[in-house]
Design a protein around this motif. Structure first.
Motif, short mmCIF file in Angstrom:
data_model
loop_
_atom_site.label_atom_id
_atom_site.label_comp_id
_atom_site.label_asym_id
_atom_site.label_seq_id
_atom_site.Cartn_x
_atom_site.Cartn_y
_atom_site.Cartn_z
N HIS A 92 50.68 54.48 52.72
CA HIS A 92 51.04 55.00 51.40
C HIS A 92 50.84 53.94 50.33
O HIS A 92 50.25 54.20 49.29
CB HIS A 92 52.49 55.49 51.39
N TRP A 93 51.36 52.73 50.58
CA TRP A 93 51.26 51.69 49.56
C TRP A 93 49.84 51.19 49.38
O TRP A 93 49.42 50.87 48.27
CB TRP A 93 52.18 50.51 49.89
N GLU A 94 49.11 51.07 50.45
CA GLU A 94 47.74 50.57 50.34
C GLU A 94 46.81 51.61 49.73
O GLU A 94 45.91 51.27 48.99
CB GLU A 94 47.22 50.14 51.71
N GLY A 95 47.03 52.87 50.07
CA GLY A 95 46.13 53.92 49.62
C GLY A 95 44.86 53.89 50.47
O GLY A 95 44.37 52.82 50.82
N ARG A 96 44.38 55.04 50.85
CA ARG A 96 43.19 55.11 51.70
C ARG A 96 41.95 55.33 50.86
O ARG A 96 41.86 56.27 50.08
CB ARG A 96 43.34 56.24 52.72
N ARG A 97 40.98 54.44 51.06
CA ARG A 97 39.67 54.57 50.41
C ARG A 97 38.62 54.46 51.50
O ARG A 97 38.63 53.52 52.28
CB ARG A 97 39.50 53.48 49.35
N TYR A 98 37.72 55.41 51.51
CA TYR A 98 36.77 55.55 52.61
C TYR A 98 35.52 54.69 52.47
O TYR A 98 34.79 54.50 53.43
CB TYR A 98 36.39 57.02 52.77
N VAL A 99 35.25 54.23 51.27
CA VAL A 99 34.08 53.37 51.02
C VAL A 99 34.62 52.04 50.49
O VAL A 99 35.54 52.00 49.67
CB VAL A 99 33.12 54.03 50.00
N ALA A 100 34.04 50.94 50.97
CA ALA A 100 34.51 49.61 50.59
C ALA A 100 34.48 49.41 49.08
O ALA A 100 33.60 49.91 48.39
CB ALA A 100 33.67 48.55 51.28
N TYR A 101 35.46 48.67 48.60
CA TYR A 101 35.60 48.35 47.17
C TYR A 101 36.18 46.94 47.05
O TYR A 101 36.64 46.36 48.03
CB TYR A 101 36.54 49.36 46.49
N ARG A 102 36.17 46.40 45.85
CA ARG A 102 36.76 45.09 45.56
C ARG A 102 38.17 45.33 45.00
O ARG A 102 38.32 46.06 44.03
CB ARG A 102 35.93 44.32 44.55
N ASP A 103 39.19 44.72 45.63
CA ASP A 103 40.56 44.89 45.15
C ASP A 103 40.82 44.02 43.92
O ASP A 103 39.91 43.34 43.43
CB ASP A 103 41.57 44.63 46.27
N VAL A 104 42.06 44.01 43.42
CA VAL A 104 42.37 43.26 42.19
C VAL A 104 42.15 41.77 42.36
O VAL A 104 41.97 41.05 41.38
CB VAL A 104 43.80 43.53 41.68
N GLY A 105 42.15 41.29 43.59
CA GLY A 105 41.85 39.88 43.86
C GLY A 105 40.39 39.63 44.15
O GLY A 105 40.01 38.56 44.60
N ASN A 106 39.54 40.67 43.98
CA ASN A 106 38.10 40.62 44.23
C ASN A 106 37.75 40.46 45.72
O ASN A 106 36.73 39.87 46.07
CB ASN A 106 37.42 39.53 43.39
N VAL A 107 38.62 41.01 46.59
CA VAL A 107 38.41 40.94 48.04
C VAL A 107 37.84 42.28 48.50
O VAL A 107 38.38 43.35 48.16
CB VAL A 107 39.73 40.63 48.76
N LEU A 108 36.77 42.26 49.28
CA LEU A 108 36.18 43.48 49.82
C LEU A 108 37.19 44.15 50.75
O LEU A 108 37.71 43.51 51.67
CB LEU A 108 34.88 43.17 50.57
#
Length: 167
Positions: free
Chosen positions: A26-42
């Motif tokens: 729930h907190w992480e949220g599910r994303r099916y395709v890779a993205y860069r998080d707020v810290g720029n981590v894949l």
């Protein structure tokens, strides 16, 4: 393999892992395709990071479920290695601290004042430390404030869950 509350205890361990999985997902949220998080981590699925991520690939629910379970158990193992006393804290406190460590990384977690307080037996003080972990690169991040301190309509905050385990 080190002790694991998620893998031990039969139905109780399975229920704890199921709760931890739902809470963290729930907190992480599910994303099916890779993205860069707020810290720029894949990142992909439910906050998974690592060199095994395939940029551009669309992951399935089954793949994301398997990745999250594996990640939670690996984080639990690292947390128990640095703070074996965690094995004996109440379930809600355990899930909360492991969720926080999953989000911030076990390297940072194991060096933290929060874990020093756990080791010293100050669980209430450890729970209160969660509210300090709302920054990325010196900026307060609203989503981290909600996760750590405020909670939302679905989940208690990490701090509230941590404290609930102590009642």
């Amino acid at each position: 393999m080190a002790k694991s509350r998620y893998l031990a205890g039969g139905a109780a361990g399975a229920a704890l892992l199921a709760f931890a999985t739902a809470y963290t997902s729930h907190w992480e949220g599910r994303r099916y395709v890779a993205y860069r998080d707020v810290g720029n981590v894949l990142t992909v699925c439910d906050g998974h990071t690592g060199s095994d991520i395939i940029p551009g690939k669309r992951y399935t629910d089954a793949e994301c479920d398997a990745i999250l379970q594996k990640d939670l158990i690996a984080h639990e193992q690292r947390m128990l290695a640095c703070a074996p006393v965690l094995y004996n804290v109440p379930d809600d406190t355990y899930v909360s601290i492991n969720d926080w460590a999953f989000n911030v990384g076990t390297g940072a977690a194991c060096k933290s004042t929060l874990i020093r307080k756990v080791k010293a037996g100050d669980l209430r003080g450890a729970c209160m430390e969660l509210s300090k972990w709302v920054y990325v690169k010196g900026r307060v991040i609203r989503g981290l404030t909600v996760r750590r301190v405020q909670g939302d309509a679905v989940n208690l905050s990490e701090r509230a869950l941590c404290l609930r385990g102590l009642k």
